[in-house]
Design an enzyme around this catalytic site. Structure first.
Site, mmCIF file in Angstrom:
data_model
loop_
_atom_site.group_PDB
_atom_site.id
_atom_site.type_symbol
_atom_site.label_atom_id
_atom_site.label_comp_id
_atom_site.label_asym_id
_atom_site.label_seq_id
_atom_site.Cartn_x
_atom_site.Cartn_y
_atom_site.Cartn_z
ATOM 1 N N ALA A 66 1.112 -1.242 -0.044
ATOM 2 C CA ALA A 66 -0.151 0.103 0.090
ATOM 3 C C ALA A 66 0.885 1.300 0.122
ATOM 4 C CB ALA A 66 -0.778 0.003 1.240
ATOM 5 N N GLY A 109 0.631 -4.947 0.801
ATOM 6 C CA GLY A 109 -0.541 -5.075 0.072
ATOM 7 C C GLY A 109 -0.156 -5.770 -1.357
ATOM 8 N N GLU A 112 -0.403 -9.263 -0.791
ATOM 9 C CA GLU A 112 -1.923 -9.678 -0.659
ATOM 10 C C GLU A 112 -2.605 -9.489 -2.023
ATOM 11 O OE1 GLU A 112 -1.855 -6.386 2.490
ATOM 12 O OE2 GLU A 112 -2.552 -7.977 3.900
ATOM 13 N N GLU A 132 4.686 -5.180 7.191
ATOM 14 C CA GLU A 132 3.829 -3.993 7.834
ATOM 15 C C GLU A 132 4.462 -3.979 9.315
ATOM 16 O OE1 GLU A 132 2.766 -6.570 5.947
ATOM 17 O OE2 GLU A 132 1.054 -5.665 4.525
#
Ligand code: CO8
Length: 258
Positions: A66, A109, A112, A132
């Site tokens: 992200a 992300g 993911e 993270e």
């Protein structure tokens, strides 16, 4: 034709190809990129001319997570009110088969996103991780759940608690990726696999995907029953008749519903 700024969209035969195109930010997944990717792939999902989709990165990364710069200043209420990342869930509702072609970093992300695809083909330079914890957060788009289902508790705990990266070979050994190929071939190999999938009966491929995904949502007996009912239902299709006739007649099947 929709104009995109963060992704490139192409179609090769019956295969859709979406390339994340923010290499200067290692394809960090900001809100705009999410919206464009979801919009492009959702359009492909309902396009009868597309039988499978490949999602890939560019430069050094599939996606490095992200967008940290976009998230950093957000407060709890901003995150909660906007239901930050919810839009990504649309990718998990696609009916068409999806392949992540991962070269370079697939972190946070990015990892993911790859795991939201149906299968991952990795270049031998791929690096997967859920770092993270180094940012004072935890995976936010299903990483703690999908990684654990893919690789088991020991490896998932290791990656999520230490934030370490694993290479393509370890990822394949752990069950996260289905194939490892030379980095320069990763998109080509993913497109070839997608072409093979797109040459099958589309409704049958969608049903097969649904059946595999049910394994993550149901108990064994219920899942097996779901599979059997789907199996029975395919005997109402012309493609089952064609597939079995082609076998008997020793020829390639010409599926009607592609
Ligand atoms: N967000 C924003 N910018 C990024 C990101 C990111 N995740 N990753 C890299 N960049 C930017 C860098 O800031 C840099 O920009 P600039 O040149 O303007 O400073 C540029 O990309 C190149 O990066 P580096 O110079 O750092 O490249 P290196 O080769 O030195 O390092 C790394 C590569 C190791 C990948 C390093 O960039 C890195 O550690 N990136 C962050 C990885 C990370 O922590 N990812 C997790 C993010 S949090 C997250 O994903 C939460 C998940 C929630 C769900 C999200 C669904 C999408």
């Amino acid at each position: 034709m929709t104009e995109y700024h963060n992704i490139l969209v192409e179609q090769q035969g019956r295969v859709g190809l979406v390339t994340l195109n923010r290499p200067q930010a290692l394809n960090a997944l900001n809100k705009a990129t999410m919206e464009e990717l979801v919009s492009a792939v959702t359009a492909m999902d309902s396009d009868p001319g597309v039988g499978a989709v490949v999602i890939t990165g560019s430069g050094k990364a599939f996606a490095a997570g992200a967008d940290i710069k976009e998230m950093a200043a957000q407060g709890y209420m901003d995150m909660y009110a906007a239901d930050w990342f919810r839009g990504w869930e649309d990718l998990t509702r696609l009916r068409i088969p999806t392949i992540a072609a991962v070269s370079g970093f697939a972190l946070g992300g990015g990892c993911e996103l790859a795991m939201m695809c149906d299968l991952i083909i990795a270049g031998d330079n791929a690096k997967f991780g859920q770092p993270e914890i180094n940012l004072g957060v935890l995976p936010g788009m299903g990483g703690s759940q999908r990684l654990t289902r893919a690789v088991g508790k020991a490896k998932a705990m290791d990656l999520i608690l230490t934030g370490r990266f694993i290479g393509a070979e370890e990822a394949e050994r752990s069950g996260l990726v289905s194939r490892v190929v030379p980095a320069e071939d990763v998109v080509g190999e993913a497109l070839k696999a997608a072409e093979v999938i797109a040459s099958k009966s589309k409704p049958v491929a969608m049903a097969a995907k649904e059946a595999v995904n049910a394994a993550f949502e149901t108990g064994l007996a219920q899942g097996v029953l779901f599979e059997r009912r789907l199996f029975h239902s395919l005997f109402a299709t012309e493609d089952q008749k064609e597939g079995m006739a082609a076998f008997t007649e020793k020829r390639q099947p010409a599926f009607k519903h592609r």
